[in-house]
Design an enzyme around this catalytic site. Structure first.
Site, short mmCIF file in Angstrom:
data_model
loop_
_atom_site.label_atom_id
_atom_site.label_comp_id
_atom_site.label_asym_id
_atom_site.label_seq_id
_atom_site.Cartn_x
_atom_site.Cartn_y
_atom_site.Cartn_z
N TYR A 158 0.84 -1.21 0.00
CA TYR A 158 0.00 0.00 0.00
C TYR A 158 0.87 1.25 0.00
CZ TYR A 158 -3.56 3.24 1.92
OH TYR A 158 -4.43 4.29 2.15
N LYS A 162 0.85 4.05 -3.02
CA LYS A 162 0.42 5.43 -2.77
C LYS A 162 1.54 6.44 -3.02
CE LYS A 162 -3.90 4.91 -1.55
NZ LYS A 162 -4.99 5.45 -2.40
#
Length: 266
Positions: A158, A162
């Protein structure tokens, strides 16, 4: 809802059936914007769309899996067909793999995160660009995370996705500024669907995290996050681009004490 700060503007929001995306959708609709609700969950997406229409807003639902390019480009085309333009693009959708050590996360997990974070935004931005360029006006809001900025443990896939999204957004901001297109990043802290799952799994840790926030609470998706997104989507943000806004009650100032239990190392 013809009046408001977004009157005459059309917005596409991914992951708009719940949490932060839903909060943005409701805030945009209250300000006169037409909203294309894009989500993987058809039942929730249709329900949110019906609520927006009941408010008097223009709204439509598009079912999409943002890891599939055809779904993403199709949602942009649907927005233009339905509302005549795509003026505001919000890339918010994400489905995570949960917490785990770096060495336990497979290539497939990382590839899924890159598809959800980076490629979904790349595809939607490329599809929206010609329409925004033709109107010499556009607002792109991409949702990133303090997890990536602060390199939190347990979410390496993640975090990487991002942070790749942040780099891509800033590059687009630089290249597209001359076309009147502003691209910015939000790093929010709010009671989202993922946060609610976290509360269920680790209520004590969730409560401690909220209490440690300088404002003593997690944000409200519509009132707190939606308000900043509304500003970024409006004419008032015409000279703001390439920025990361931490909409987190001040949590980023001194960082977050984030040490999840990842189990024994291998």
């Amino acid at each position: 809802m013809a009046e408001g700060r977004l009157a005459g503007r059309a917005a596409l929001i991914t992951g708009a059936a719940d949490g932060i995306g839903e909060g943005m959708a409701r805030r945009f609709a209250r300000e006169g914007g037409a909203v294309m609700v894009v989500d993987f969950d058809a039942a929730k997406g249709e329900a949110v769309t019906a609520d927006l229409c009941a408010m008097g807003a223009q709204a439509a639902f598009f079912h999409a899996d943002v890891t599939k390019k055809g779904d993403v480009t199709g949602s942009v085309a649907a927005c233009v067909d339905r509302f005549g333009s795509i003026d505001i693009l919000v890339n918010n959708a994400y489905r995570g793999s949960g917490h785990g050590r770096i060495e336990a996360k497979s290539d497939d997990i990382f590839e899924n995160s890159m598809a959800m974070c980076l490629y979904a935004a790349k595809w939607s931005m490329e599809a929206a660009f010609p329409h925004m360029r033709a109107r010499h006006w556009g607002r792109i809001i991409n949702v990133a995370s303090l997890n990536g900025v602060n390199a939190h443990m347990g979410t390496a896939d993640y975090n990487a996705g991002k942070e790749a999204l942040r780099a891509y957004t800033r590059t687009a901001a630089r290249e597209w500024a001359g076309y009147g297109i502003c691209a910015n990043i939000l790093c929010p802290a709010a009671v989202s669907s993922s946060y609610r799952r976290f509360q269920e799994q680790a209520p004590a840790v969730a409560a401690a995290t909220a209490a440690a926030n300088p404002m003593g609470r997690m944000g409200d998706p519509e009132a707190d996050i939606g308000g900043v997104a509304l500003f970024l989507a409006s004419e008032d943000a015409r000279y703001l681009t390439g920025n990361t806004l931490f909409v987190d009650g001040g949590g980023h100032i001194n960082g977050v004490n984030w040490v999840p239990d990842l189990g024994p190392d291998s």
